[in-house]
Design a protein around this motif. Structure first.
Motif: not given
Length: 562
Positions: A279-282, A322-328, A333-336
């Motif tokens: 997802s690109g998260a580091n 600006g992150a959103k707690t990941c639902k799954s 999503s990149q918005d998360e």
């Protein structure tokens, strides 16, 4: 004819309950007023475990003290209401309540009835609020100079102002923090958007972090200690195998099946970890656990992970990054994903902490407080929170008045003049209200070493000599220990604090005056609960207790004493 007793043997009627209630207010007044003002003294409370609290914060001290009488509890609740709504003026409210009750005792001895006293206090409250409306001054709530003076006035004489070096500029730090996250379009500030962290250390290392600081360390030593331009993923689901909520069994008949089971567990965890990395998260911060398999995979791919973070930390991270707690994890999503310029681990006070810093358009900040003593760290926290509340009051209601007891002296003078327009015994009650609110500048003078009687005569003389229509602000000059005119912009306070503590003082005093009888039931020891939910008590210490005796000693249920 014999009449049966009205009350049971374990119920007692407190004689002279109104007198007792009024005495309680005076005792709390004597205890708390020595902590008032820039020269106020600290109080130390030692609890049942031996832990001590050193503070001059009125609300903090009264919350610690465990008082039995309802009148005392009512005063503490009133002080807490002031602390909760406006954050300052806790000692002022306690002084006003105590003085109103003490004046009520004098009025009762004069033969004035409690309903008359209550009506008089209510009319005096109206006069006081009208006076505040006339003397208030509106300012621009974006003016940092006014904010600076408000915080300076709030922190005068408090621990954080006395112990922090002048070059630290703690006032500027608090003003910058509030100014950065305030919504000036709506004139609103959420105090919870500012996180306050505490750590032992040197006071000159207090800092403002434009992001979130988490008091935890990175999961694995093989992970990088710092990441630039971080993409942050917040998780609320575990990256480890969890126990099922229901009783389930897995039947394994051979060693090969055991190997397959363990391999499948590893495959499931790795599949989730790969989804996160792709997802690109580091930077991964999870409220739940992250096992060693996922940690090892993250370390190989240069990803920082942090497990078992507090739910409040996730909320602050959502606001700051600006992150959103990941639902799954299966569909990220990149918005998360949130963003921070830098995420790094730093050694603070002997412990490692994670800094998420440099967030764009951050709606949450962290003030990291440092002090060598834990008891002073707690006091620093209370002082900082008070200053933030004061600025919030100013932003929402940008009206100010001058301090040093000058506002209360003006109110007392005007209320005393208006009392002459009232007929009947209520006139005397309103004059006593003026005397009660006048106790605030007198207490301020007493705590800086001035003579209270000389101060009172000087204050009344100066206001009596003022020309009609001219507004003069005479108060207590704590530095020079004299009565003088308070210059504009020097010591200022928000209008909301004055309104709140006067309203609360009158409401609590009237509520206590309305009580004329107290019925107390004897406390019963050995109150306890059984495992089946049955709650009962007995006087004999449980010696004759046989609630489950019919089941036999071996089948007797457990006792849970509290």
């Amino acid at each position: 004819m014999k009449y049966p007793e009205l009350l049971n043997h374990d119920v007692a009627r407190v004689e002279e309950s109104r007198k007792l209630n009024l005495v309680v207010g005076g005792i709390i007044l004597d205890v708390i007023r020595t902590s008032f003002g820039p020269r106020g003294m600290d109080k130390v409370y030692i609890d049942i475990l031996g832990d001590d609290t050193c503070t001059r914060h009125g609300g903090a001290l009264l919350r610690k003290v465990d008082l039995k009488l309802p009148a005392a509890k009512a005063i503490i609740e009133g002080v807490n209401a002031v602390d909760t709504h406006v954050g300052d003026g806790t000692i002022s409210s306690a002084i006003l309540i105590g003085m109103l009750l003490r004046k009520s005792e004098e009025l009762l001895k004069m033969g004035i009835s409690p309903p008359t006293i209550i009506r008089g206090y209510e009319k005096a409250l109206e006069f006081a609020l009208d006076t505040l409306d006339k003397i208030k001054k509106k300012e621009d709530n974006r003016d940092k100079k006014i904010m600076h003076r408000l915080v300076t006035s709030c922190l005068a004489g408090k621990a954080i102002a006395d112990l922090v070096p002048e070059d630290m500029q703690i006032v500027d730090l608090i003003v910058d923090a509030v100014f950065s996250i305030t919504n000036f379009q709506k004139n609103s500030l959420d105090v919870d958007d500012i996180k306050i962290e505490e750590k032992a250390g040197n006071t000159n290392k207090i800092q403002l972090v434009r992001g979130t600081v988490i008091d935890k360390t990175i999961d694995d030593s093989a992970m990088p200690r710092s990441i630039e331009n971080a993409k942050i993923l917040l998780l609320n689901e575990p990256l480890e195998m969890m126990r099922t909520k229901t009783d389930e069994q897995i039947q394994i008949d051979s060693p090969e099946q055991m190997v397959l089971y363990l391999n499948q567990e590893k495959i499931d965890i790795l599949a989730k970890a790969k989804k996160i990395v792709s997802s690109g998260a580091n930077v991964v911060i999870s409220r739940k656990g992250i096992n060693s398999i996922a940690q090892e995979y993250f370390a190989k791919n240069g990803v920082i992970s942090l497990r078992r973070a507090k739910i409040n930390d996730l909320l602050w991270l959502e606001r700051s990054t600006g992150a959103k707690t990941c639902k799954s994890v299966e569909d990220i999503s990149q918005d998360e994903l949130g963003f921070a310029k830098r995420v790094y681990e730093k050694n603070v006070g002997g412990d490692k902490m994670l800094f998420i810093d440099g967030c764009n358009d951050s709606k949450s900040l962290t003030i990291l407080l440092r002090c060598s003593s834990k008891r002073y760290l707690d006091e620093f926290h209370r002082d900082t929170l008070n200053a933030i509340y004061v600025l919030r009051n100013f932003i929402e209601n940008p009206f100010i008045v001058r301090g040093c007891g000058s506002t209360e002296a003006i109110i007392a003078n005007n209320v005393r003049k208006q009392s002459a327009t009232i007929e009947g015994r209520e006139q005397i009650v309103i004059e006593k209200f003026a005397d009660a609110i006048e106790e605030i500048p007198i207490t301020l003078a007493r705590n800086v070493g001035m003579d209270p009687i000389d101060t009172l005569t000087q204050l009344r003389s100066k206001y009596a000599n003022c020309q009609d229509g001219s507004l003069k602000w005479y108060g207590i000059d704590s530095q020079n220990r004299k009565v003088s005119e308070i210059p504009p912009g020097e010591i200022i306070e928000t209008l909301a604090v004055k309104q709140q503590f006067i309203r609360t003082g009158v409401e609590i005093a009237n509520m206590i005056l309305n009580v004329n009888d107290i019925f107390m039931k004897d406390e019963i020891d050995n109150t306890h609960c059984h495992i089946d939910g049955t709650v009962h008590a007995h006087h004999d210490g449980g010696k004759a207790h046989n609630h489950f005796e019919q089941e036999g000693l071996e089948q007797r249920q457990m006792h849970h004493y509290y």
